[in-house]
Motif scaffolding. Structure first.
Motif, PDB file in Angstrom:
ATOM      1  N   ASP A  10       0.432  -1.497  -0.330  1.00  0.00           N
ATOM      2  CA  ASP A  10      -0.064  -0.137  -0.058  1.00  0.00           C
ATOM      3  C   ASP A  10       0.506   1.002   0.039  1.00  0.00           C
ATOM      4  O   ASP A  10       1.766   1.072   0.532  1.00  0.00           O
ATOM      5  CB  ASP A  10      -0.972  -0.051   0.943  1.00  0.00           C
ATOM      6  N   GLU A  11       0.748   2.129  -0.338  1.00  0.00           N
ATOM      7  CA  GLU A  11       1.010   3.465  -0.789  1.00  0.00           C
ATOM      8  C   GLU A  11       0.279   4.750  -0.249  1.00  0.00           C
ATOM      9  O   GLU A  11      -1.150   4.527   0.339  1.00  0.00           O
ATOM     10  CB  GLU A  11       1.178   4.128  -2.501  1.00  0.00           C
ATOM     11  N   ALA A  12       1.238   5.589   1.158  1.00  0.00           N
ATOM     12  CA  ALA A  12       0.254   6.236   2.169  1.00  0.00           C
ATOM     13  C   ALA A  12       0.963   7.643   1.646  1.00  0.00           C
ATOM     14  O   ALA A  12       2.165   7.544   0.797  1.00  0.00           O
ATOM     15  CB  ALA A  12       0.572   6.043   3.322  1.00  0.00           C
ATOM     16  N   ASN A  13      -0.164   8.397   1.697  1.00  0.00           N
ATOM     17  CA  ASN A  13       0.445  10.347   1.417  1.00  0.00           C
ATOM     18  C   ASN A  13       1.041  11.008   2.723  1.00  0.00           C
ATOM     19  O   ASN A  13       1.988  12.116   1.771  1.00  0.00           O
ATOM     20  CB  ASN A  13      -0.828  11.694   0.621  1.00  0.00           C
ATOM     21  N   ALA A  14       1.678  10.248   3.076  1.00  0.00           N
ATOM     22  CA  ALA A  14       2.298  11.386   4.526  1.00  0.00           C
ATOM     23  C   ALA A  14       2.429  10.066   5.533  1.00  0.00           C
ATOM     24  O   ALA A  14       1.673   9.401   5.738  1.00  0.00           O
ATOM     25  CB  ALA A  14       1.232  12.233   5.065  1.00  0.00           C
ATOM     26  N   GLY A  37       9.219  -4.086   5.811  1.00  0.00           N
ATOM     27  CA  GLY A  37       9.309  -3.089   5.070  1.00  0.00           C
ATOM     28  C   GLY A  37       9.482  -1.102   4.276  1.00  0.00           C
ATOM     29  O   GLY A  37       7.534  -1.079   4.413  1.00  0.00           O
ATOM     30  N   SER A  38       9.590  -0.678   4.360  1.00  0.00           N
ATOM     31  CA  SER A  38       9.259   0.489   3.932  1.00  0.00           C
ATOM     32  C   SER A  38      10.432   1.601   3.275  1.00  0.00           C
ATOM     33  O   SER A  38      11.151   1.145   3.134  1.00  0.00           O
ATOM     34  CB  SER A  38       8.621   1.754   4.872  1.00  0.00           C
ATOM     35  N   ARG A  39       9.426   2.567   2.635  1.00  0.00           N
ATOM     36  CA  ARG A  39      10.258   3.281   1.599  1.00  0.00           C
ATOM     37  C   ARG A  39       9.545   5.546   1.854  1.00  0.00           C
ATOM     38  O   ARG A  39       8.508   5.204   1.861  1.00  0.00           O
ATOM     39  CB  ARG A  39      10.356   2.850   0.647  1.00  0.00           C
ATOM     40  N   TRP A  40      10.017   5.878   2.405  1.00  0.00           N
ATOM     41  CA  TRP A  40       9.848   6.910   3.267  1.00  0.00           C
ATOM     42  C   TRP A  40      10.406   7.918   1.400  1.00  0.00           C
ATOM     43  O   TRP A  40      11.544   8.073   1.007  1.00  0.00           O
ATOM     44  CB  TRP A  40      10.099   7.356   3.796  1.00  0.00           C
ATOM     45  N   THR A  41       9.753   8.829   0.928  1.00  0.00           N
ATOM     46  CA  THR A  41       9.826   9.902  -0.160  1.00  0.00           C
ATOM     47  C   THR A  41       9.643  11.019   0.497  1.00  0.00           C
ATOM     48  O   THR A  41       8.659  11.731   0.712  1.00  0.00           O
ATOM     49  CB  THR A  41       9.059   9.860  -1.306  1.00  0.00           C
ATOM     50  N   GLY A  42      11.399  12.208   0.520  1.00  0.00           N
ATOM     51  CA  GLY A  42      10.481  13.777   1.292  1.00  0.00           C
ATOM     52  C   GLY A  42       9.488  14.018   0.182  1.00  0.00           C
ATOM     53  O   GLY A  42       9.862  13.615  -1.260  1.00  0.00           O
ATOM     54  N   ALA A  43       9.264  15.055   0.079  1.00  0.00           N
ATOM     55  CA  ALA A  43       8.060  16.391  -0.028  1.00  0.00           C
ATOM     56  C   ALA A  43       8.928  16.725  -1.486  1.00  0.00           C
ATOM     57  O   ALA A  43       7.982  16.664  -2.529  1.00  0.00           O
ATOM     58  CB  ALA A  43       7.459  17.393   0.919  1.00  0.00           C
ATOM     59  N   SER A  44       9.798  16.878  -1.406  1.00  0.00           N
ATOM     60  CA  SER A  44      11.092  17.864  -2.554  1.00  0.00           C
ATOM     61  C   SER A  44      10.741  17.341  -3.299  1.00  0.00           C
ATOM     62  O   SER A  44      10.812  17.270  -4.773  1.00  0.00           O
ATOM     63  CB  SER A  44      12.384  18.766  -1.752  1.00  0.00           C
ATOM     64  N   ASP A  45      11.455  15.701  -2.959  1.00  0.00           N
ATOM     65  CA  ASP A  45      11.491  15.109  -3.956  1.00  0.00           C
ATOM     66  C   ASP A  45      10.453  14.215  -4.892  1.00  0.00           C
ATOM     67  O   ASP A  45      10.455  13.972  -6.005  1.00  0.00           O
ATOM     68  CB  ASP A  45      12.016  13.344  -3.602  1.00  0.00           C
ATOM     69  N   LEU A  46       9.096  14.438  -4.441  1.00  0.00           N
ATOM     70  CA  LEU A  46       7.809  14.581  -5.103  1.00  0.00           C
ATOM     71  C   LEU A  46       7.870  14.954  -5.687  1.00  0.00           C
ATOM     72  O   LEU A  46       6.894  15.410  -6.433  1.00  0.00           O
ATOM     73  CB  LEU A  46       7.005  14.083  -3.236  1.00  0.00           C
ATOM     74  N   LEU A  47       8.284  16.508  -5.538  1.00  0.00           N
ATOM     75  CA  LEU A  47       7.543  17.568  -6.200  1.00  0.00           C
ATOM     76  C   LEU A  47       8.383  17.932  -7.434  1.00  0.00           C
ATOM     77  O   LEU A  47       7.918  17.796  -8.315  1.00  0.00           O
ATOM     78  CB  LEU A  47       7.789  19.055  -5.165  1.00  0.00           C
ATOM     79  N   LYS A  48       9.979  17.445  -7.148  1.00  0.00           N
ATOM     80  CA  LYS A  48      10.785  16.766  -8.378  1.00  0.00           C
ATOM     81  C   LYS A  48      10.017  15.682  -9.811  1.00  0.00           C
ATOM     82  O   LYS A  48      10.297  16.261 -10.268  1.00  0.00           O
ATOM     83  CB  LYS A  48      11.987  16.408  -7.989  1.00  0.00           C
TER      84      LYS A  48
END
Length: 51
Positions: A10-14, A37-48
Motif C-alpha cells: 500500500d502507499e500513503a501520502n504522508a 519494509g518501508s520506503r519514505w519519499t521526502g516532499a521535495s523529491d515528490l515535487l521533483k
C-alpha cells in the motif's frame, strides 16, 4: 492496495497516514501481520518527480 505473493502493498501520502494504516492493520490482523519494509519519499523529491 495490492497483493504480491504473501505481501500486501500500500502507499500513503504522508507519514501520519502510513502510521494510521499500520495501526489499523495491526488491530484487524493482530500478530499475523508484520511490517517487512518501508520506503519514505521526502516532499521535495515528490515535487521533483511531478515536474
Amino acid at each position: 492496495m495490492q497483493l504480491a505473493g504473501d505481501a500486501l502493498i500500500d502507499e500513503a501520502n504522508a507519514l501520519s497516514m502510513a502510521a494510521k494504516l499500520a495501526a489499523l492493520l495491526k488491530d484487524m490482523l493482530g500478530d499475523t501481520i508484520r511490517l517487512r519494509g518501508s520506503r519514505w519519499t521526502g516532499a521535495s523529491d515528490l515535487l521533483k518527480m511531478r515536474s
